[in-house]
Design a protein around this motif. Structure first.
Motif, PDB file in Angstrom:
ATOM      1  N   ILE A   1       0.807  -1.345  -0.069  1.00 52.73           N
ATOM      2  CA  ILE A   1       0.163  -0.117   0.003  1.00 52.73           C
ATOM      3  C   ILE A   1       0.889   1.252   0.124  1.00 52.73           C
ATOM      4  N   GLU A   2       0.655   1.965  -1.113  1.00 53.34           N
ATOM      5  CA  GLU A   2       1.453   3.531  -1.289  1.00 53.34           C
ATOM      6  C   GLU A   2       0.391   4.476  -1.007  1.00 53.34           C
ATOM      7  N   LYS A   3       0.966   5.347  -0.246  1.00 54.46           N
ATOM      8  CA  LYS A   3      -0.077   6.677  -0.053  1.00 54.46           C
ATOM      9  C   LYS A   3       0.404   7.604  -1.138  1.00 54.46           C
TER      10      LYS A   3
ATOM     11  N   GLN B   1      -4.275  11.973  -2.015  1.00 52.73           N
ATOM     12  CA  GLN B   1      -5.063  10.921  -0.695  1.00 52.73           C
ATOM     13  C   GLN B   1      -5.398   9.596  -1.478  1.00 52.73           C
ATOM     14  N   GLU B   2      -4.926   9.142  -2.891  1.00 52.99           N
ATOM     15  CA  GLU B   2      -5.373   8.059  -3.158  1.00 52.99           C
ATOM     16  C   GLU B   2      -4.328   7.074  -2.572  1.00 52.99           C
ATOM     17  N   ARG B   3      -4.564   5.958  -2.614  1.00 52.75           N
ATOM     18  CA  ARG B   3      -3.730   4.935  -2.301  1.00 52.75           C
ATOM     19  C   ARG B   3      -3.393   3.934  -3.516  1.00 52.75           C
ATOM     20  N   ARG B   4      -2.397   3.615  -3.788  1.00 53.95           N
ATOM     21  CA  ARG B   4      -1.641   2.629  -4.746  1.00 53.95           C
ATOM     22  C   ARG B   4      -1.751   1.098  -4.301  1.00 53.95           C
ATOM     23  N   ILE B   5      -2.663   0.240  -4.452  1.00 45.42           N
ATOM     24  CA  ILE B   5      -2.445  -0.904  -4.036  1.00 45.42           C
ATOM     25  C   ILE B   5      -1.909  -2.084  -4.995  1.00 45.42           C
TER      26      ILE B   5
END
Length: 107
Positions: free
Chosen positions: A8-10, A14-18
Protein backbone atom coordinates in the motif's frame (compact mmCIF):
# COMPACT_ATOMS: atom_id res chain seq x y z
CA UNK A 1 1.10 -22.43 1.07
CA UNK A 2 -1.66 -20.03 0.03
CA UNK A 3 -0.78 -16.37 0.51
CA UNK A 4 -1.65 -12.87 -0.62
CA UNK A 5 0.83 -9.99 -0.51
CA UNK A 6 -0.34 -6.42 -0.54
CA UNK A 7 1.76 -3.27 -0.88
CA UNK A 8 0.00 0.00 0.00
CA UNK A 9 1.47 3.31 -1.11
CA UNK A 10 0.04 6.68 -0.12
CA UNK A 11 0.01 9.08 -3.06
CA UNK A 12 -0.01 12.87 -2.90
CA UNK A 13 -3.69 13.25 -3.81
CA UNK A 14 -5.05 11.07 -0.92
CA UNK A 15 -5.27 8.05 -3.20
CA UNK A 16 -3.64 4.77 -2.27
CA UNK A 17 -1.91 2.61 -4.86
CA UNK A 18 -2.47 -1.04 -3.97
CA UNK A 19 -0.18 -3.63 -5.56
CA UNK A 20 -1.39 -7.17 -4.96
CA UNK A 21 -0.17 -10.65 -5.80
CA UNK A 22 -1.99 -13.74 -4.59
CA UNK A 23 -1.35 -17.49 -4.54
CA UNK A 24 -4.84 -19.03 -4.20
CA UNK A 25 -5.89 -16.00 -2.11
CA UNK A 26 -8.08 -13.28 -3.58
CA UNK A 27 -8.11 -9.67 -2.43
CA UNK A 28 -11.57 -8.20 -1.89
CA UNK A 29 -12.05 -4.46 -2.03
CA UNK A 30 -14.95 -2.06 -1.85
CA UNK A 31 -14.90 0.95 -4.14
CA UNK A 32 -17.85 3.30 -4.61
CA UNK A 33 -19.98 1.00 -2.44
CA UNK A 34 -19.41 -2.09 -4.62
CA UNK A 35 -17.40 -5.21 -3.78
CA UNK A 36 -14.91 -6.51 -6.31
CA UNK A 37 -11.92 -8.81 -6.16
CA UNK A 38 -8.51 -9.54 -7.57
CA UNK A 39 -8.31 -13.32 -7.85
CA UNK A 40 -4.55 -13.95 -7.99
CA UNK A 41 -3.29 -17.21 -9.48
CA UNK A 42 -4.82 -20.59 -8.72
CA UNK A 43 -1.53 -22.15 -7.58
CA UNK A 44 0.12 -22.37 -4.18
CA UNK A 45 3.63 -21.29 -3.25
CA UNK A 46 6.08 -24.11 -2.58
CA UNK A 47 4.77 -27.51 -1.65
CA UNK A 48 6.19 -30.92 -2.37
CA UNK A 49 6.93 -30.18 -6.01
CA UNK A 50 9.05 -27.13 -6.72
CA UNK A 51 6.96 -24.64 -8.64
CA UNK A 52 9.25 -22.81 -11.01
CA UNK A 53 6.63 -22.63 -13.74
CA UNK A 54 4.13 -20.34 -11.96
CA UNK A 55 3.94 -16.72 -13.06
CA UNK A 56 2.73 -14.68 -10.12
CA UNK A 57 1.39 -11.36 -11.32
CA UNK A 58 1.31 -7.97 -9.62
CA UNK A 59 -2.04 -6.27 -10.06
CA UNK A 60 -2.52 -2.60 -9.24
CA UNK A 61 -5.61 -0.70 -8.18
CA UNK A 62 -6.17 2.77 -6.79
CA UNK A 63 -8.38 3.42 -3.77
CA UNK A 64 -9.60 6.56 -2.02
CA UNK A 65 -9.72 7.04 1.79
CA UNK A 66 -13.32 5.76 2.11
CA UNK A 67 -12.66 2.64 0.03
CA UNK A 68 -11.97 -0.63 1.80
CA UNK A 69 -9.56 -3.58 1.52
CA UNK A 70 -10.62 -7.00 2.82
CA UNK A 71 -7.82 -9.52 3.37
CA UNK A 72 -8.97 -12.92 4.63
CA UNK A 73 -7.71 -16.40 5.28
CA UNK A 74 -8.95 -19.54 3.59
CA UNK A 75 -10.35 -20.58 6.99
CA UNK A 76 -13.38 -18.37 6.47
CA UNK A 77 -14.03 -19.72 2.96
CA UNK A 78 -13.56 -23.36 4.02
CA UNK A 79 -15.60 -23.13 7.25
CA UNK A 80 -18.32 -25.82 7.04
CA UNK A 81 -21.93 -25.49 8.18
CA UNK A 82 -24.01 -28.27 9.80
CA UNK A 83 -24.40 -29.98 6.41
CA UNK A 84 -20.61 -29.83 5.92
CA UNK A 85 -20.93 -27.32 3.07
CA UNK A 86 -18.18 -24.73 2.79
CA UNK A 87 -19.05 -21.09 3.43
CA UNK A 88 -17.56 -20.18 0.05
CA UNK A 89 -16.44 -17.10 -1.88
CA UNK A 90 -19.91 -16.03 -3.00
CA UNK A 91 -21.27 -15.93 0.56
CA UNK A 92 -18.26 -13.96 1.77
CA UNK A 93 -18.71 -11.34 -0.94
CA UNK A 94 -22.41 -11.17 -0.16
CA UNK A 95 -21.73 -10.83 3.59
CA UNK A 96 -19.23 -8.03 3.03
CA UNK A 97 -21.59 -6.21 0.62
CA UNK A 98 -24.46 -6.53 3.11
CA UNK A 99 -22.39 -5.06 5.98
CA UNK A 100 -20.38 -2.54 3.98
CA UNK A 101 -21.85 0.56 5.62
CA UNK A 102 -21.40 -0.72 9.17
CA UNK A 103 -18.55 0.21 11.49
CA UNK A 104 -15.90 -2.51 11.08
CA UNK A 105 -15.35 -2.73 14.84
CA UNK A 106 -18.96 -3.93 15.21
CA UNK A 107 -18.43 -6.92 12.93
Amino acid sequence: MDIGLCKIEKLENQERRITYSGAKRPLLYAKNGQIDEIRGVNKSVGGQAKRHDVDFMNEVLFLLPNDLLILKTDGWVDQPNKEKERYGRVRIKSFVQEHLQEDMTDL
